[in-house]
Design an enzyme around this catalytic site. Structure first.
Site, PDB file in Angstrom:
ATOM      1  N   LYS A  70      91.644  -3.424  -4.983  1.00 33.32           N
ATOM      2  CA  LYS A  70      91.538  -4.037  -3.666  1.00 33.32           C
ATOM      3  C   LYS A  70      90.940  -5.423  -3.831  1.00 33.32           C
ATOM      4  CE  LYS A  70      88.759  -3.731   0.566  1.00 33.32           C
ATOM      5  NZ  LYS A  70      88.057  -2.826   1.488  1.00 33.32           N
ATOM      6  N   HIS A 128      85.757   3.366   3.140  1.00 34.52           N
ATOM      7  CA  HIS A 128      85.140   2.048   3.104  1.00 34.52           C
ATOM      8  C   HIS A 128      83.871   2.062   2.273  1.00 34.52           C
ATOM      9  CE1 HIS A 128      82.068  -0.654   5.067  1.00 34.52           C
ATOM     10  NE2 HIS A 128      82.991  -1.534   4.782  1.00 34.52           N
ATOM     11  N   LYS A 168      89.180  -8.565  -1.909  1.00 38.70           N
ATOM     12  CA  LYS A 168      88.535  -9.091  -0.704  1.00 38.70           C
ATOM     13  C   LYS A 168      89.059 -10.506  -0.466  1.00 38.70           C
ATOM     14  CE  LYS A 168      85.556  -7.537   1.420  1.00 38.70           C
ATOM     15  NZ  LYS A 168      85.634  -6.681   2.648  1.00 38.70           N
TER      16      LYS A 168
END
Length: 422
Positions: free
Chosen positions: A190, A319, A192
């Site tokens: 992932k 999360h 950011k």
């Protein structure tokens, strides 16, 4: 529950709340940059028989104050009577904290500590108390950030680098991903985003796809884009990303993007409380929900949330924010007990593990996953020397609340925390 159902040894004698600070790299995001120290609160729920249940919460002055208020409410209550116990805490906070989401930060940390104590009393891991694990190891994604090589020298503090180095362009992101893969075995990643113009972040994702042809990829710009920009990026990256996370703000905004693209959208920003679920479902705003027991009131509430998502065909991931081992253990137990976990979970743990306050040997990130602890409770042991050290660091620091934008402005006075930015 009637008085005296449990032994007096299961009653709570005190709740010790310890604020701590630990090192955090200069990780960039749409709001600015992480400060040199991150804040957490560590909970020790002490029972009359000496059993101690552990919990961990995000830090900051408001959350610390709420935990201290809650500490007065739990004394004398039975650790197994969690429904009434958490309701009493919620009622105590309600006059000053109307947001159920904000109250959830407090009740979740206390529930984790209760479950840890219950597991120690019964000799069972927390995953068993949640219904049993459906997987022996929980997959996590390598969490990539644009970042500076070091924190700059400010206020007489010397510049502080780290072993990850700089990542300010697509090539740097690929190098960081390779390090994540080599050190922890991550098979999905992932990024950011929301830091640079969308074209540069699209290029970073495309570079990751070339370097890792089979890895699931996701991008999270933290609402830095308008609906129109979000649609354009989604069209460019359709078939490349497994999902696009929080490209734009609000449930209506996400719904607008969803209507214009076949790329699944995920959130941990516009659906963060129970009252958000109905409008999100009615508008088909998100296709993947990033759970977080810190947000939603605890581990059992997270299991309930997973069932709601299953009913409405919403995918599930998890999360993360800057955290240490107690939170990682709690995340791992609840993820192990959720049947419909569709994607690898987020974790900041590789960025902060060097300052952990649990003893090593239980939580190991191998092959991109953490094996579910099988010891009683959370299965982790508090390192009191590390806790004392990080508490002293908190007391000696001048950081009491997270302020990514303020820290960025100290380095770049022209920085504006304006969203959407593109």
């Amino acid at each position: 529950m009637t008085e005296g159902t449990y032994s007096t040894g299961t009653r709570i004698r005190e709740l010790i709340v310890t604020p701590i600070a630990f090192r955090d790299p200069p990780l960039l995001n749409s709001s600015g940059v992480h400060e040199p120290l991150a804040l957490r609160c560590v909970l020790q729920l002490v029972l009359e028989d000496g059993t101690v249940g552990l919990g961990e919460s995000p830090g900051g002055s408001a959350r610390l104050e709420r935990l201290q208020t809650a500490a007065k409410e739990v004394v004398g209550r039975d650790v197994f009577d969690t429904t009434a116990l958490l309701a009493a805490v919620d009622d105590a906070l309600l006059p000053s904290v109307p947001s159920s989401h904000e109250r959830g930060w407090t009740t979740s940390a206390i529930e984790v500590a209760c479950l840890d104590a219950q597991g120690k009393l019964t000799g069972r891991p927390v995953s068993d108390l949640l219904g049993g694990r459906v997987r022996d190891a929980v997959p996590f994604a390598g969490y990539l950030f644009h970042k500076w090589a070091e924190h700059p020298a400010l206020d007489g503090r010397p510049a502080a680098g780290d072993s990850w180095g700089e990542a300010l362009d697509p090539a740097g992101i690929v190098v960081q991903a390779r390090l994540m893969h080599e050190r922890y075995g991550f098979e999905s990643f992932k990024l950011k985003g929301g830091v640079f113009p969308p074209e540069q972040e699209i290029a970073a994702i495309e570079a990751l796809r070339e370097a890792f042809p089979d890895a699931p990829l996701r991008l999270d710009p933290n609402t830095a884009w308008t609906v129109e920009t979000s649609v354009q990026v989604a069209e460019r990256l359709h078939g490349v990303l497994e999902y696009l996370e929080d490209p734009t703000a609000s449930i209506p905004g996400m719904a607008g993007v969803a209507r214009s693209t076949g790329l699944p959208l995920a959130t941990n920003m516009c659906v963060i409380a129970w009252e958000h679920l109905r409008p999100a479902v009615e508008q088909n705003a998100v296709q993947v929900l990033l759970t977080d027991h810190h947000y939603w009131g605890g581990l059992r509430r997270t299991r309930e949330l997973a069932a709601v998502c299953e009913a409405f065909g919403i995918g599930l991931s998890m999360h993360s924010n800057s955290h240490l081992g107690i939170s990682l253990a709690a995340m791992t137990h609840v993820a192990a007990a959720v049947p419909n976990l569709h994607h690898s979970c987020d974790t900041h743990y590789p960025w902060n593990a060097a300052d952990d306050i649990v003893r090593p040997g239980v939580l190991e990130m191998r092959d991109g996953a953490v094996r579910v602890p099988t010891g009683p409770g959370l299965g982790v042991e508090l390192d009191h020397a590390a806790l004392d050290r990080l508490h002293r660091l908190y007391l000696e620091s001048d950081i009491r609340d997270r302020d990514d934008a303020g820290y960025m402005r100290r380095v770049d006075p022209g920085f504006e925390a304006r969203l959407p930015r593109w």
